[in-house]
Design an enzyme around this catalytic site. Structure first.
Site, PDB file in Angstrom:
ATOM      1  N   MET A   1       9.307  24.671  -1.096  1.00 25.93           N
ATOM      2  CA  MET A   1       8.439  23.693  -1.754  1.00 25.93           C
ATOM      3  C   MET A   1       9.259  22.709  -2.615  1.00 25.93           C
ATOM      4  O   MET A   1       9.038  21.511  -2.581  1.00 25.93           O
ATOM      5  CB  MET A   1       7.401  24.419  -2.611  1.00 25.93           C
ATOM      6  CG  MET A   1       6.263  23.539  -3.057  1.00 25.93           C
ATOM      7  SD  MET A   1       5.025  24.465  -3.987  1.00 25.93           S
ATOM      8  CE  MET A   1       4.130  25.283  -2.697  1.00 25.93           C
TER       9      MET A   1
ATOM     10  N   ARG B   1     -10.544   0.215  15.038  1.00 24.71           N
ATOM     11  CA  ARG B   1     -10.576   0.688  13.656  1.00 24.71           C
ATOM     12  C   ARG B   1     -11.618  -0.140  12.943  1.00 24.71           C
ATOM     13  O   ARG B   1     -12.634  -0.471  13.521  1.00 24.71           O
ATOM     14  CB  ARG B   1      -9.187   0.516  13.030  1.00 24.71           C
ATOM     15  CG  ARG B   1      -8.433   1.799  12.920  1.00 24.71           C
ATOM     16  CD  ARG B   1      -6.993   1.671  12.459  1.00 24.71           C
ATOM     17  NE  ARG B   1      -6.655   0.634  11.494  1.00 24.71           N
ATOM     18  CZ  ARG B   1      -5.454   0.528  10.942  1.00 24.71           C
ATOM     19  NH1 ARG B   1      -4.519   1.411  11.214  1.00 24.71           N
ATOM     20  NH2 ARG B   1      -5.168  -0.435  10.098  1.00 24.71           N
TER      21      ARG B   1
ATOM     22  N   LYS C   1       0.855  -1.201   0.000  1.00 21.79           N
ATOM     23  CA  LYS C   1       0.000   0.000   0.000  1.00 21.79           C
ATOM     24  C   LYS C   1       0.889   1.248   0.000  1.00 21.79           C
ATOM     25  O   LYS C   1       2.111   1.143   0.213  1.00 21.79           O
ATOM     26  CB  LYS C   1      -0.907  -0.021   1.238  1.00 21.79           C
ATOM     27  CG  LYS C   1      -0.154   0.100   2.562  1.00 21.79           C
ATOM     28  CD  LYS C   1      -1.050  -0.216   3.747  1.00 21.79           C
ATOM     29  CE  LYS C   1      -0.257  -0.083   5.035  1.00 21.79           C
ATOM     30  NZ  LYS C   1      -0.952  -0.671   6.188  1.00 21.79           N
TER      31      LYS C   1
ATOM     32  N   TYR D   1      13.686  31.826   3.102  1.00 24.84           N
ATOM     33  CA  TYR D   1      12.441  32.450   3.576  1.00 24.84           C
ATOM     34  C   TYR D   1      12.486  32.683   5.077  1.00 24.84           C
ATOM     35  O   TYR D   1      12.982  31.849   5.835  1.00 24.84           O
ATOM     36  CB  TYR D   1      11.253  31.520   3.312  1.00 24.84           C
ATOM     37  CG  TYR D   1      10.817  31.419   1.877  1.00 24.84           C
ATOM     38  CD1 TYR D   1      10.594  32.554   1.096  1.00 24.84           C
ATOM     39  CD2 TYR D   1      10.594  30.175   1.302  1.00 24.84           C
ATOM     40  CE1 TYR D   1      10.162  32.439  -0.215  1.00 24.84           C
ATOM     41  CE2 TYR D   1      10.158  30.053  -0.013  1.00 24.84           C
ATOM     42  CZ  TYR D   1       9.947  31.184  -0.760  1.00 24.84           C
ATOM     43  OH  TYR D   1       9.513  31.061  -2.045  1.00 24.84           O
TER      44      TYR D   1
HETATM   45  C1  PLP Z   1      -0.138  -1.625   6.845  1.00 22.37           C
HETATM   46  C2  PLP Z   1      -0.655  -2.885   7.433  1.00 22.37           C
HETATM   47  C3  PLP Z   1       0.206  -3.957   7.713  1.00 22.37           C
HETATM   48  C4  PLP Z   1       1.716  -3.867   7.582  1.00 22.37           C
HETATM   49  O1  PLP Z   1       2.260  -3.344   8.781  1.00 22.37           O
HETATM   50  P1  PLP Z   1       3.852  -3.243   8.977  1.00 22.37           P
HETATM   51  O2  PLP Z   1       3.997  -2.796  10.380  1.00 22.37           O
HETATM   52  O3  PLP Z   1       4.321  -2.229   8.001  1.00 22.37           O
HETATM   53  O4  PLP Z   1       4.401  -4.583   8.698  1.00 22.37           O
HETATM   54  C5  PLP Z   1      -0.356  -5.136   8.161  1.00 22.37           C
HETATM   55  N1  PLP Z   1      -1.692  -5.251   8.342  1.00 22.37           N
HETATM   56  C6  PLP Z   1      -2.546  -4.240   8.101  1.00 22.37           C
HETATM   57  C7  PLP Z   1      -4.003  -4.441   8.331  1.00 22.37           C
HETATM   58  C8  PLP Z   1      -2.059  -3.014   7.653  1.00 22.37           C
HETATM   59  O5  PLP Z   1      -2.905  -2.009   7.434  1.00 22.37           O
END
Ligand code: PLP
Length: 384
Positions: free
Chosen positions: A324, A135, A35, A276
């Protein structure tokens, strides 16, 4: 020639995964969590490497349907699990493409039931159980309703069941994770006692995969550790105490190097302001180098006047505010520097190294955020 670019080490990725797999029993599957553009490493590059070495991982985990589609369009045939919410209107496409997806509310379950009754495709859904992270997940009181719907319908059988830990990285005391694990096991038993067999049970993110064999079940979800970072100092500490026969140095190696090239060099008198907000005033005649990177590229503004980069194995401090797309450096002590010289923002140079952990501690963040916020537009290259 690129002004700003990222190099991804193929051999380090392979090494990290092999080391992580050595902690798992052979029947445990490993899904690569890709992801957030593969934690900023570039989803295309990471998946290209993993597909080249077919047996390293057994599948991929992403957040969104968009990410899953990018894998699908690149011809990935291993299972892809979408862990984030899938809108009801997209469930048909998800089932049609054979993606694995998370289910945790009754509305979505009913929608899936409806789709399956019409198109007869197998839905690969994983039930997500709420065990204390607060969650997404099925609350304990809704479990009966899920069972009522699933039990009599042979074409609506879950592929997986999972949960996610709330406090496994941030502590060396793991009682909360143990409680979550116990709740999870009770839930799995509950389904089993109703005659619902769920083939893939999974709970472990990196920290759990590293520390707790009892969290591995049938599969682990490897994110940050695969990219060569420890989930936290606490995890590193707990790991080195638990597995004192393993050499923790080099067990995980970062694969990402972030580099750019000097775009200008100028000499500034003593006592002049630069940047800046006049946040820096030279205290000696200074040679200043200008870099083509800034906060819009993911180089955090909190590093202003507060961090350093590497040039030819030397540290060069960041002066003034990060802009930026521009950052200023003091290179007074590097007389041989010239325009277009390579600069390392994250990575090794000579005997020096700046890691995502270095930048995280300087900017009050975590390695996850440092790498995942590196902007998508920067080109990524696979090396070694
Ligand atoms: C992002 C995520 C992981 C991976 O976690 P890491 O600590 O990066 O290994 C595993 N399970 C879920 C549900 C996640 O959202």
């Amino acid at each position: 020639m690129d002004n700003l670019y990222i190099e991804i080490s193929e051999s380090s990725l392979i090494r990290n995964i092999n080391n992580l797999r050595s902690l798992l029993s052979v029947k445990v599957k490993a899904f690569a969590v890709v992801k957030a553009n593969a934690y900023g490493h570039g989803i295309d590059q990471i998946v290209t490497i993993l597909e080249r070495h077919g047996n390293l991982v057994d599948g991929y985990a992403v957040h969104s349907l968009t990410e899953a589609l990018s894998l699908y369009n690149n011809g990935v045939s291993k299972p892809v699990l979408i862990m984030g919410y899938v809108p009801k209107s997209s469930l048909e496409e998800v089932i049609d493409k054979g993606f694995h997806f998370v289910l945790y509310n009754l509305d979505a379950l009913k929608k899936v039931e409806d789709i399956v009754s019409k198109n007869r495709k197998k839905p690969f859904f994983h039930l997500k159980i709420e065990t204390g992270t607060g969650r997404q997940g099925i609350d304990q009181q809704d479990i009966d309703r899920f069972i009522e719907i699933i039990k009599p319908n042979s074409s609506l059988q879950p592929t997986g069941i999972y949960t996610h830990f709330a406090n496994i990285e941030d502590s060396t005391r793991h009682f909360y994770a143990k409680e979550q694990l116990e709740k999870f096991v009770r839930m799995c038993d509950r389904f089993e006692s109703e005659g619902i067999k769920i083939p893939i049970r999974h709970t472990a993110c990196s920290a759990a995969a590293l520390l707790f064999p009892e969290s591995h079940f049938d599969m682990v979800r490897l994110g940050i550790s695969m990219y060569g970072y420890w989930p936290s100092r606490e995890t590193l500490l707990s790991f080195s105490q638990r597995f004192n026969k393993i050499d923790v140095n080099g067990f995980l190696k970062p694969l990402l190097s972030w580099k750019c090239r000097v775009s200008q060099i100028k000499n500034i008198e003593k006592g002049e302001y630069i940047g800046y907000g006049l946040s820096y005033k030279t205290t000696y005649p200074s040679k200043i180098a200008i870099l083509p990177v800034g906060y819009s590229d993911g180089y955090d503004r909190k590093l202003s006047n507060n961090s350093w980069v590497l040039i030819g194995g030397e540290r060069a401090p960041i002066r003034a505010r990060i802009c930026m797309n521009i950052t200023l450096l003091d290179v007074t002590h590097i007389p041989e520097i010239s325009v277009e010289d390579e600069v390392t923002l994250i990575g090794k140079s000579g005997t020096e190294e700046v890691t995502a952990d270095t930048l995280a501690s300087l900017s009050d963040s975590i390695n996850y955020e440092i790498v995942s916020r590196i902007a998508h537009h920067i080109p990524r290259y696979i090396v070694d």
